[in-house]
Write an enzyme that holds these catalytic residues in place. Structure first.
Site, PDB file in Angstrom:
ATOM      1  N   ARG A  71       0.840  -1.214   0.000  1.00 20.08           N
ATOM      2  CA  ARG A  71       0.000   0.000   0.000  1.00 20.08           C
ATOM      3  C   ARG A  71       0.872   1.259   0.000  1.00 20.08           C
ATOM      4  NH1 ARG A  71      -4.600  -0.009   4.155  1.00 20.08           N
ATOM      5  NH2 ARG A  71      -5.169   1.804   2.890  1.00 20.08           N
ATOM      6  N   ASN A 104      -8.720   8.064   5.069  1.00 15.69           N
ATOM      7  CA  ASN A 104      -7.673   7.505   4.220  1.00 15.69           C
ATOM      8  C   ASN A 104      -6.304   7.677   4.866  1.00 15.69           C
ATOM      9  OD1 ASN A 104      -9.782   7.107   2.533  1.00 15.69           O
ATOM     10  ND2 ASN A 104      -9.269   8.764   1.114  1.00 15.69           N
ATOM     11  N   ASP A 106      -3.562   7.403   2.839  1.00 13.86           N
ATOM     12  CA  ASP A 106      -2.694   7.456   1.655  1.00 13.86           C
ATOM     13  C   ASP A 106      -1.908   8.751   1.489  1.00 13.86           C
ATOM     14  OD1 ASP A 106      -4.608   9.314   0.652  1.00 13.86           O
ATOM     15  OD2 ASP A 106      -5.705   7.731  -0.413  1.00 13.86           O
ATOM     16  N   HIS A 121      -7.742   7.788  10.761  1.00 10.54           N
ATOM     17  CA  HIS A 121      -7.340   6.380  10.829  1.00 10.54           C
ATOM     18  C   HIS A 121      -5.819   6.216  10.740  1.00 10.54           C
ATOM     19  CE1 HIS A 121     -11.569   4.716   9.542  1.00 10.54           C
ATOM     20  NE2 HIS A 121     -11.540   5.159  10.780  1.00 10.54           N
ATOM     21  N   THR A 200     -17.316   7.483   0.705  1.00 12.87           N
ATOM     22  CA  THR A 200     -17.228   6.568   1.846  1.00 12.87           C
ATOM     23  C   THR A 200     -18.510   5.768   1.975  1.00 12.87           C
ATOM     24  OG1 THR A 200     -16.900   6.379   4.237  1.00 12.87           O
ATOM     25  CG2 THR A 200     -17.803   8.481   3.438  1.00 12.87           C
ATOM     26  N   SER A 201     -18.364   4.461   2.269  1.00 12.54           N
ATOM     27  CA  SER A 201     -19.534   3.582   2.293  1.00 12.54           C
ATOM     28  C   SER A 201     -20.335   3.732   3.571  1.00 12.54           C
ATOM     29  CB  SER A 201     -19.081   2.126   2.117  1.00 12.54           C
ATOM     30  OG  SER A 201     -18.185   1.791   3.143  1.00 12.54           O
ATOM     31  N   LEU A 226     -20.186   7.332  -5.282  1.00 11.49           N
ATOM     32  CA  LEU A 226     -20.483   6.618  -6.524  1.00 11.49           C
ATOM     33  C   LEU A 226     -21.701   5.709  -6.377  1.00 11.49           C
ATOM     34  CD1 LEU A 226     -19.252   6.427  -9.351  1.00 11.49           C
ATOM     35  CD2 LEU A 226     -17.882   4.517  -8.555  1.00 11.49           C
TER      36      LEU A 226
END
Ligand code: OAD
Length: 255
Positions: A71, A104, A106, A121, A200-201, A226
């Site tokens: 990752r 995220n 990242d 997180h 985000t879900s 989405l």
């Protein structure tokens, strides 16, 4: 619903508005990074318990470091997209009336120039000791072959492993971070609150519940995603589609 001159939806942000934004893996999808859930997601190829829990790390630290090393490689190769840049542009415009809370790890919001940012997180690019209280430190190294040991502990004659500075399942979020989010939602600068969740879900708590915090602080709540998210019914407005395409227009910071 507010619209712009082309009739497209526009999130109403004026000089009295503060904006609390929560982002998830979907905002980085158009940078080429995999999301967690659904086909091709990170959790399809791995069991969460194996790579994202303290118990998984204790059972097979080498597997966990291989997962996070891959990752790191992917995130370093990715570039911030138009959605990350739109939030950075909004920050330049409204300053401390914006707070971005990302799930995220990242680093793409920061690389886009976003500073009023909580990485709730953790970060892929910080490492910490599993034993001692040394502060987490910057680390881009790949630990694919060997599990890194803490050299400070080694100097004291103890063998302790290093781990990614990421909040795993079963671990608590930083209470200072939660306090900052609550304080911003309830009494941040600006008379009016707008809450925007992006990509985000809505499956992971407590972040999935921030929409309720914002609503009870009188905020107008927007979801930009989405697919229909698990907590979509909690929002006042839902705009479906890819974040990089939608967010610049929605925020009125078109590129
Ligand atoms: P998920 O993978 O659960 O959800 C990503 C969401 O983004 C989905 O609802 C997609 O429909 C949406 N999406 C995908 N591509 C998009 C795009 N281009 N534009 C807009 N939306 C898009 O990811 P998260 O909600 O971030 O936690 O997951 C939350 C947490 O669960 C993560 O931080 C991680 C994970 O387990 C930890 O590792 C602690």
């Amino acid at each position: 619903m507010a619209v712009d001159s082309r009739g497209e939806p526009r999130i109403p942000i004026d000089e009295a508005t503060r904006v609390l934004v929560v982002t998830g893996a979907g905002i980085s999808a158009e940078s080429g990074l995999a999301t967690f859930r659904g086909a091709g997601g990170l959790w399809e190829g791995h069991r969460v318990e194996d790579v994202a829990t303290p118990e998984g790390f204790a059972a097979d630290s080498a597997l966990v470091w291989r997962f996070y090393s891959a990752r790191r490689t992917a995130a370093l190769a990715a570039q911030p997209n138009a959605a990350h840049r739109a939030l950075a542009a909004l920050e330049r415009r409204i300053g401390d009336r914006l707070l971005v809370v990302t799930q995220n790890v990242d680093g793409l919001h920061r690389r886009a120039g976003c500073e009023r940012l909580i990485e709730i997180h953790g970060s892929l690019f910080r490492t910490r000791c599993t034993h001692c209280t040394r502060p987490p430190f910057a680390d881009e190294a790949l630990h694919e072959a060997e599990v890194p040991a803490c050299e400070l502990c080694a100097g004291r004659g103890r063998r302790a492993y290093l781990r990614p500075d990421i909040v795993w399942f079963g671990e608590l979020l930083d209470s200072d971070h939660l306090g900052r989010v609550e304080a911003f939602a309830e009494q941040g600068p600006g008379r009016r609150l707008v809450f925007v969740a992006v990509g985000t879900s809505g499956n992971v708590w407590p972040v999935a519940g921030f929409v309720d915090l914002a609503a009870s602080a009188g905020g107008e709540t927007w979801l930009v995603n989405l697919d229909p998210a698990g907590n979509a019914w909690r929002f006042d407005r839902v705009v479906r589609g890819p974040a990089a395409e939608l967010l610049p227009g929605l925020l009125g910071v078109g590129e």
